[in-house]
Scaffold this active site. Structure first.
Site, PDB file in Angstrom:
ATOM      1  N   GLU A 106       0.888  -1.000  -0.053  1.00 25.47           N
ATOM      2  CA  GLU A 106      -0.049   0.025   0.157  1.00 25.47           C
ATOM      3  C   GLU A 106       0.866   1.314   0.132  1.00 25.47           C
ATOM      4  O   GLU A 106       0.585   2.103   0.818  1.00 25.47           O
ATOM      5  CB  GLU A 106      -1.057  -0.040   1.254  1.00 25.47           C
ATOM      6  N   GLU A 143      -7.121  -7.622  -0.596  1.00 21.23           N
ATOM      7  CA  GLU A 143      -7.614  -7.447   0.706  1.00 21.23           C
ATOM      8  C   GLU A 143      -9.141  -7.153   0.778  1.00 21.23           C
ATOM      9  O   GLU A 143      -9.474  -6.123   0.658  1.00 21.23           O
ATOM     10  CB  GLU A 143      -6.835  -6.331   1.547  1.00 21.23           C
TER      11      GLU A 143
END
Length: 647
Positions: free
Chosen positions: A182, A260
């Site tokens: 991320e 995710e």
């Protein structure tokens, strides 16, 4: 040519062997927007499980339950700080045996999606980066700063060769590897850093392995990189069509991937326990699978932040994460199937075969108590054992990092140079308490200073009085920050108008005291009544019946750390909540005939009756709203709604 073997037959044999070797492959078929596994269309339905949050003897149990749920892959991080506690000193033993976990996943017939970082977030201490990086105070983490890259290169030159044999095309079970994590949520946006990492992975792992990135929808711009496959993450409440359409701007062709998909959420101390409904999670999963997407569910089994390993977020203020990482996941913290698991399993069964047979039932749970704990003594009474080499002297206080103290506690001591007759303001400038300070004058507890929350006390004291400040590291920031999270006293404290100097710093080895010294019982109990301020309490107890998992309940206790038979179970913060119980795996308990020892370091105040209990069910959601509102009012009056963090 092999003797006696015709050349044509040899050619066929070589071709056959080459075909078999080439058959082991995991690639992106951009023409048909899908993955190919060994040349066959493939979609993974995966779940996250972190080996570092689960005791090693329970790995197989959790992985088998994932496979029986219909999953064909497991996704997990590798936390750098868990494996390299000091520069150049590596630990891959016991519960840190990464290779053993890869083998357990293979035995459970699960492919692996590996996320080695170097940064992982994961609500883990410092996002998986080792705190010793901060011994260079000016280091710029997660950038192309040469000091950071040098450490990363050294680490990956140890880690990546270990996993190379386990790549799928080499005969192992690792089908893809994430680069960083991320990164688009990190304001540095240093593409040179990401290019360096991609080049390092390719140099050490070769060109055949699929490398990918993961970002939230708003992070794709800075997190994606040409040559790395772009994936996205989001939860059941998000607009699937909108987010996958956005993903197509970065990855026009190839399979849609949600790396995710949030089955639940993390908990912060002082806020409500997070939950996500089974129907909404199942519905979102089904909608993605209908689109042909590959999905990884985060988390499928959350586990526990044992010891001092929890991370923290910064969302307007410092938010440490609870000991439990149950996450409202399909498999509970204690490893039990939940209704959410069966809802997910039912969805998966519509798209692919799932193993026949029932899931194992919940593990046996036991109840015990109440038990009365006895006072071993105030923390200061054990200072010689907690810091056997004595203190370090400095005019100004030093940080944990400067003292090479990674976790836990450090004691700061100085003496008053004049008498303070009237209650006088004691404070640390620039929010310089990281993270929680327990203040004592001549051994008497005077109160607490807390990062972002409680900024001053009123003190009195005579000239020469001993001022002790026990500093607790509540976990380094794992997300939501673009700066280094140093611990300890970051500025010299001020009493009235006087800057306090001439400090002694005691790095405390609390775990060693509990594990090795306390069992010898060399010191008789010096006090019989409960005291305020940091103090040790303990008791011993047998298990008379059958053994099982259990949940430690500490009613009326405030805040502290717990050990069972020398194992650091983690932090409790009963006063603030929401978590009220600590998961105790049965493997930590001695069976019938042996005595079990529980030790508490209570940091604030002890209940009138210092009792504990072991329950057969956890209590996750009991936030003390009244007390919490009091803390908030001391920091600031309003807070903006918090955005969800990444992982």
């Amino acid at each position: 040519m092999l003797p006696g073997l015709p050349s044509r037959l040899l050619l066929v044999l070589v071709t056959l062997l080459q075909t078999q070797a080439d058959a082991r492959s995991f690639i992106v078929d951009r023409q048909h927007d899908r993955f190919l596994l060994d040349g066959v269309p493939f979609r993974y339905v995966s779940g996250s499980l972190h080996y570092f949050r689960v005791p090693r003897v329970l790995w197989a149990d959790r992985l088998i339950k994932m496979q029986l749920s219909g999953l064909n892959a497991v996704q997990f991080y590798v936390p750098w700080n868990y494996h390299e506690p000091e520069p150049g000193i590596y630990n891959f033993n016991g519960s840190r045996d990464l290779i053993a976990f890869l083998n357990e996943a293979a035995r459970a017939n699960l492919l692996v999606i590996l996320r080695p970082g170097p940064y992982i977030c994961a609500e883990w201490e410092m996002g998986g980066l080792p705190s010793w990086l901060l011994r260079k105070p000016n280091i710029h983490l997660r950038t192309s700063d040469p000091a950071f890259l040098s450490a990363v290169d050294s680490w990956f030159k140890v880690l990546l060769p270990k996993i190379y044999p386990f790549l799928y095309h080499n005969g192992g079970n690792i089908i893809s590897i994430q680069v960083e994590n991320e990164y688009g949520s990190y304001r540095a946006c240093d593409f040179n850093y990401m290019r360096h990492l991609a080049g390092l992975f390719r140099a050490l792992l070769g060109d055949k392995v699929l490398l990918f990135t993961t970002d939230g929808p708003q992070g794709l711009k800075c997190g994606s990189l040409q040559g790395l496959y772009t994936t996205v993450d989001f939860g059941p409440a998000d607009n699937i069509t909108k987010i996958f359409t956005l993903l197509r701007n970065y990855e026009p062709h190839g399979p849609l991937v949600n790396s995710e998909y949030y089955t639940g959420w993390l908990d912060y101390w002082g806020q409500n326990h997070s939950t996500r409904s089974s129907p909404s999670v199942a519905r979102g999963l089904e909608n993605m699978l209908k689109l042909g997407a590959s999905v990884n569910m985060y988390m499928f089994h959350g586990g526990t932040n044992f010891g001092y390993w929890n991370g923290a977020d910064e969302k307007g203020r410092f938010l440490p994460i609870t000991t439990s990482y149950d996450y409202d996941a399909p498999i509970s913290e204690a490893g039990d199937p939940t209704p959410k698991l069966f809802a997910i399993r039912n969805v998966i069964s519509k798209f692919q075969e799932i193993p026949l047979g029932p899931l194992p039932p919940p593990s046996p749970k036991i109840k015990l108590g109440p038990l009365t704990l006895n006072l071993d003594g105030n923390l200061l009474a054990f200072l010689d054992f907690l810091c056997p080499h004595g203190p370090i002297h400095s005019v100004l206080p030093l940080t944990f990092e400067a003292m090479k103290q990674a976790h836990g506690f450090m004691l700061y001591r100085t003496y008053l140079t004049y008498t303070v007759f009237e209650p006088t303001r004691f404070w640390v400038p620039n929010n310089g308490v990281h993270d929680r300070a327990y203040v004592m004058i001549d051994g008497v507890f005077k109160g607490i200073l807390e990062r972002n929350m409680k900024h001053h006390l009123l003190l009195t004291g005579k000239i020469g009085a001993k001022l002790d400040i026990l500093l607790e590291n509540m976990g380094r920031l794992s997300f939501g920050s673009n700066h280094s999270d140093f611990k300890g006293l970051l500025e010299p404290p001020i009493l009235g108008q006087t800057i306090l100097t001439e400090w002694m710093m005691f790095p405390l080895k609390v775990d060693k005291l509990v594990r090795w010294w306390f069992p010898l019982q060399l010191q008789k109990r010096s006090q019989s009544q409960a005291s305020s301020g940091p103090a040790f309490y303990s008791t011993s107890f047998p298990l008379l019946g059958s053994i099982g998992d259990t949940f430690l309940y500490l009613p009326g206790w405030n805040k502290g750390q717990v050990w069972i038979n020398g194992f650091n179970l983690g932090r409790y913060w009963t006063k603030r909540g929401p978590q009220q119980t600590l998961y105790v795996p049965r493997l930590l308990l001695f069976p019938r005939g042996a005595m079990n020892k529980i030790t508490l370091l209570e940091l604030e105040n002890v209940p009138h009756e210092p009792k504990i209990q072991f329950l057969d069910k956890p209590i996750f959601n009991s936030t003390m709203h009244g007390g919490y509102t009091y803390f908030l009012s001391e920091a600031q009056n309003t807070y903006e709604p918090m955005e969800l963090s990444g992982h």
